[in-house]
Every structure is written in structure tokens, then in C-alpha cells.
Design a protein around this motif. Structure first.
Motif, PDB file in Angstrom:
ATOM      1  N   UNK A   4       0.824  -1.209   0.000  1.00 50.96           N
ATOM      2  CA  UNK A   4       0.000   0.000   0.000  1.00 50.96           C
ATOM      3  C   UNK A   4       0.862   1.264   0.000  1.00 50.96           C
ATOM      4  N   UNK A   5       2.001   1.228   0.652  1.00 50.35           N
ATOM      5  CA  UNK A   5       2.845   2.406   0.735  1.00 50.35           C
ATOM      6  C   UNK A   5       3.523   2.719  -0.598  1.00 50.35           C
ATOM      7  N   UNK A   6       3.455   1.804  -1.556  1.00 51.29           N
ATOM      8  CA  UNK A   6       4.068   2.020  -2.865  1.00 51.29           C
ATOM      9  C   UNK A   6       3.065   2.530  -3.901  1.00 51.29           C
ATOM     10  N   UNK A   7       1.801   2.682  -3.527  1.00 54.59           N
ATOM     11  CA  UNK A   7       0.784   3.120  -4.488  1.00 54.59           C
ATOM     12  C   UNK A   7       1.127   4.457  -5.129  1.00 54.59           C
ATOM     13  N   UNK A   8       1.691   5.364  -4.376  1.00 54.10           N
ATOM     14  CA  UNK A   8       2.023   6.699  -4.883  1.00 54.10           C
ATOM     15  C   UNK A   8       3.529   6.883  -5.035  1.00 54.10           C
ATOM     16  N   UNK A   9       4.206   5.834  -5.430  1.00 58.12           N
ATOM     17  CA  UNK A   9       5.668   5.855  -5.477  1.00 58.12           C
ATOM     18  C   UNK A   9       6.236   6.535  -6.726  1.00 58.12           C
ATOM     19  N   UNK A  10       5.414   6.998  -7.630  1.00 57.19           N
ATOM     20  CA  UNK A  10       5.927   7.627  -8.846  1.00 57.19           C
ATOM     21  C   UNK A  10       6.330   6.607  -9.891  1.00 57.19           C
ATOM     22  N   UNK A  11       5.455   5.677 -10.169  1.00 58.25           N
ATOM     23  CA  UNK A  11       5.709   4.605 -11.132  1.00 58.25           C
ATOM     24  C   UNK A  11       5.818   5.169 -12.543  1.00 58.25           C
ATOM     25  N   UNK A  12       6.722   4.578 -13.334  1.00 61.37           N
ATOM     26  CA  UNK A  12       6.815   4.925 -14.754  1.00 61.37           C
ATOM     27  C   UNK A  12       7.220   3.700 -15.548  1.00 61.37           C
ATOM     28  N   UNK A  13       7.003   3.758 -16.854  1.00 61.84           N
ATOM     29  CA  UNK A  13       7.360   2.636 -17.723  1.00 61.84           C
ATOM     30  C   UNK A  13       8.133   3.158 -18.921  1.00 61.84           C
ATOM     31  N   UNK A  14       8.748   2.260 -19.646  1.00 62.12           N
ATOM     32  CA  UNK A  14       9.548   2.632 -20.807  1.00 62.12           C
ATOM     33  C   UNK A  14       8.676   3.251 -21.893  1.00 62.12           C
ATOM     34  N   UNK A  15       9.236   4.180 -22.621  1.00 61.77           N
ATOM     35  CA  UNK A  15       8.512   4.807 -23.728  1.00 61.77           C
ATOM     36  C   UNK A  15       8.113   3.800 -24.792  1.00 61.77           C
ATOM     37  N   UNK A  16       8.848   2.705 -24.915  1.00 57.42           N
ATOM     38  CA  UNK A  16       8.547   1.687 -25.922  1.00 57.42           C
ATOM     39  C   UNK A  16       7.326   0.847 -25.555  1.00 57.42           C
ATOM     40  N   UNK A  17       6.823   0.989 -24.343  1.00 55.77           N
ATOM     41  CA  UNK A  17       5.666   0.213 -23.897  1.00 55.77           C
ATOM     42  C   UNK A  17       4.403   0.693 -24.598  1.00 55.77           C
ATOM     43  N   UNK A  18       3.464  -0.235 -24.761  1.00 55.56           N
ATOM     44  CA  UNK A  18       2.194   0.140 -25.379  1.00 55.56           C
ATOM     45  C   UNK A  18       1.251   0.710 -24.325  1.00 55.56           C
ATOM     46  N   UNK A  19       0.246   1.420 -24.774  1.00 55.67           N
ATOM     47  CA  UNK A  19      -0.725   2.029 -23.861  1.00 55.67           C
ATOM     48  C   UNK A  19      -1.685   0.997 -23.284  1.00 55.67           C
ATOM     49  N   UNK A  20      -1.713  -0.201 -23.840  1.00 54.61           N
ATOM     50  CA  UNK A  20      -2.653  -1.222 -23.395  1.00 54.61           C
ATOM     51  C   UNK A  20      -2.085  -2.139 -22.327  1.00 54.61           C
TER      52      UNK A  20
END
Length: 70
Positions: A4-20
Motif C-alpha cells: 500500500x505504501x508504494x501506491x504513490x511511489x511515482x511509477x513509470x514505464x519505458x517509452x517503448x511500452x504500449x498504452x494497453x
């Protein structure tokens, strides 16, 4: 660390990832650790590693050590 403490951790993914979906997300935590999660399975706790472990994995990936067989 609780999931639960990681919910707002600032997650990001690679630009090569798809939107789906179908990609890993990464968060750099305030205490210096790195969290990794599958954005299609948010019910599973993220893997949290030290900066040293993260750097070792990145070096191995860049060198092709974790390429899929075949």
C-alpha cells in the motif's frame, strides 16, 4: 515495505511500452531502493531491490545476459 505504501511511489514505464499494458513499471523510492511491478498484475507485490542490485541487473541486460533463449 507494505504494498500500500508504494501506491504513490511515482511509477513509470519505458517509452517503448504500449498504452494497453504488458510492461514493467519502475519506481525509484526515497530510501534509494528500486521497485519493479507488472502493470497487468497490480495485486502481486512489487519486487524491491537495492540500487546495487538494480545496477547489476541493468548491466547484465545491456550486455544481453537476460535475452530470451532462441
Amino acid at each position: 515495505m507494505e504494498v500500500e505504501s508504494l501506491d504513490n511511489a511515482g511509477w513509470f514505464k519505458a517509452r517503448a511500452s504500449s498504452a494497453t499494458g504488458g510492461c514493467l513499471e519502475v519506481a525509484f523510492l526515497r530510501d534509494g531502493r528500486v521497485a519493479v511491478r507488472d502493470n497487468e498484475d497490480l495485486g502481486t507485490p512489487p519486487l524491491v531491490v537495492t540500487q546495487h542490485v538494480w545496477r547489476c541487473w541493468l548491466d547484465g541486460a545491456k550486455n544481453g545476459e537476460f535475452d530470451l533463449p532462441g
